[in-house]
Design an enzyme around this catalytic site. Structure first.
Site, PDB file in Angstrom:
ATOM      1  N   ASP A  79       0.884  -1.165   0.000  1.00  0.00           N
ATOM      2  CA  ASP A  79       0.000   0.000   0.000  1.00  0.00           C
ATOM      3  C   ASP A  79       0.916   1.208   0.000  1.00  0.00           C
ATOM      4  O   ASP A  79       1.539   1.530   1.012  1.00  0.00           O
ATOM      5  CB  ASP A  79      -0.884  -0.012   1.243  1.00  0.00           C
ATOM      6  CG  ASP A  79      -1.770   1.220   1.358  1.00  0.00           C
ATOM      7  OD1 ASP A  79      -1.614   2.162   0.537  1.00  0.00           O
ATOM      8  OD2 ASP A  79      -2.607   1.271   2.281  1.00  0.00           O
ATOM      9  N   SER A 159       2.230  12.033 -15.594  1.00  0.00           N
ATOM     10  CA  SER A 159       1.116  11.989 -16.544  1.00  0.00           C
ATOM     11  C   SER A 159       1.165  13.299 -17.304  1.00  0.00           C
ATOM     12  O   SER A 159       1.731  14.292 -16.816  1.00  0.00           O
ATOM     13  CB  SER A 159      -0.222  11.872 -15.805  1.00  0.00           C
ATOM     14  OG  SER A 159      -1.320  12.140 -16.668  1.00  0.00           O
ATOM     15  N   TYR A 173      -6.861  14.601  -9.626  1.00  0.00           N
ATOM     16  CA  TYR A 173      -5.809  13.905 -10.377  1.00  0.00           C
ATOM     17  C   TYR A 173      -4.769  14.887 -10.903  1.00  0.00           C
ATOM     18  O   TYR A 173      -3.557  14.679 -10.746  1.00  0.00           O
ATOM     19  CB  TYR A 173      -6.442  13.124 -11.532  1.00  0.00           C
ATOM     20  CG  TYR A 173      -5.453  12.278 -12.296  1.00  0.00           C
ATOM     21  CD1 TYR A 173      -4.935  11.112 -11.736  1.00  0.00           C
ATOM     22  CD2 TYR A 173      -5.049  12.629 -13.582  1.00  0.00           C
ATOM     23  CE1 TYR A 173      -4.031  10.323 -12.438  1.00  0.00           C
ATOM     24  CE2 TYR A 173      -4.147  11.843 -14.283  1.00  0.00           C
ATOM     25  CZ  TYR A 173      -3.646  10.694 -13.711  1.00  0.00           C
ATOM     26  OH  TYR A 173      -2.746   9.924 -14.401  1.00  0.00           O
ATOM     27  N   LYS A 177      -0.821  15.117  -9.791  1.00  0.00           N
ATOM     28  CA  LYS A 177       0.254  14.872 -10.752  1.00  0.00           C
ATOM     29  C   LYS A 177       1.165  16.095 -10.892  1.00  0.00           C
ATOM     30  O   LYS A 177       2.375  15.953 -11.121  1.00  0.00           O
ATOM     31  CB  LYS A 177      -0.320  14.458 -12.103  1.00  0.00           C
ATOM     32  CG  LYS A 177      -0.940  13.055 -12.084  1.00  0.00           C
ATOM     33  CD  LYS A 177       0.088  11.993 -11.698  1.00  0.00           C
ATOM     34  CE  LYS A 177      -0.452  10.581 -11.773  1.00  0.00           C
ATOM     35  NZ  LYS A 177       0.562   9.554 -11.454  1.00  0.00           N
TER      36      LYS A 177
END
Length: 277
Positions: A79, A159, A173, A177
């Protein structure tokens, strides 16, 4: 303190790309992009720990790579948002592989929700994996890489969302990133004296099991809430006439992890088919 980054100009190309004798960890490595990365690293000669929430899939992937490439490969549950879990994976690499030279922070989450409908828990979970996970993995890897003075390489899978916003509903998100991309720069500064290089690789959308499932879940969640999400057609932004596949990204990671990129640290390499031009 000297910076242990040698001039490799006289090293043959075959040796520069080789990772023979090195030891690696890939998080989120049981399938999709992570598995492709692990495969290229193993092909280049690394012994490897495939760390994933799904320990069964991680073990199966490790067995496959060991059989294909003749390296030592281990599967481990991890994890990445939990300090003890990450530390245990790093310690296992030392105990069973004999050291740690390459760490790839690949595990990530890709949920989607408009800001006004986004619950606190979603925001927190995304940052726990996509930002905190990168920090924990990098810190625990660097601590162990510094022990014998050999240094190493950390590769963070960012990304194109670390450079731009593709469509609505990506606040958590995109923010995570951007954080991971900024962290890559800061880690490079802090860890250079220890002989540790840190690079990011930023893929565009790659149709892996996880990405396709996340995209489907986001669409269904939005529809249930009466919200229409219209992600752009990523093919419209590809300059090479096709979508990327996992191995496209894995080869860039191999470059980053190898001595071919010895002069580089702190950069994030766009592996995006020209999408962000």
């Amino acid at each position: 303190m000297p910076f242990p980054f040698p001039d490799v100009s006289d090293i043959p190309l075959s040796e520069l790309i080789s990772l023979r004798g090195r030891r690696a960890v890939v998080t989120g490595g049981a399938q999709g992009l992570g598995k492709a990365i692990a495969a290229r690293l193993a092909e280049a000669g690394t012994d490897i720990v495939i760390a994933d929430l799904n320990e069964e899939l991680a073990g199966a992937a490790a067995e496959e790579l060991a059989a294909r490439f003749g390296v030592k490969a281990l599967g481990a549950r991890a994890d990445v948002s939990d300090t003890d879990s990450v530390a245990q994976v790093a310690d296992r690499a030392l105990a069973e592989l004999g050291g740690l030279d390459v760490w790839v922070n690949n595990a990530g989450l890709f949920p989607n929700a408009p800001v006004l409908q986004m619950p606190d828990e979603m925001w927190d979970q995304v940052f726990a994996v996509n930002a905190r996970g990168v920090f924990l993995g990098s810190r625990e890897a660097a601590r162990r890489m510094a022990v014998d003075g050999r240094g190493g390489v950390i590769v963070n899978i960012i990304s194109t969302a670390g450079f731009k916003v593709a469509f609505t509903g990506m606040a958590a998100y995109v923010a995570s990133k951007h954080a991971a991309r900024g962290l890559t720069k800061s880690l490079a500064v802090d860890l250079a004296p220890l002989g540790v290089r840190v690079l990011g690789v930023a893929p565009s959308f790659v149709p892996t099991e996880g990405n396709l499932a996340a995209a489907q879940a986001a669409t269904e969640q939005a529809a249930a809430a009466g919200i229409e999400i219209s992600p752009p057609d990523v093919m419209e932004h590809s300059r090479i006439g096709r979508l990327g596949v996992p191995d496209d990204i894995a080869r860039v990671v191999l470059f980053a992890a190898s001595d071919l990129s010895m002069i580089m640290t702190g950069s994030t390499l766009l592996a995006d088919a020209g999408e962000t031009i």
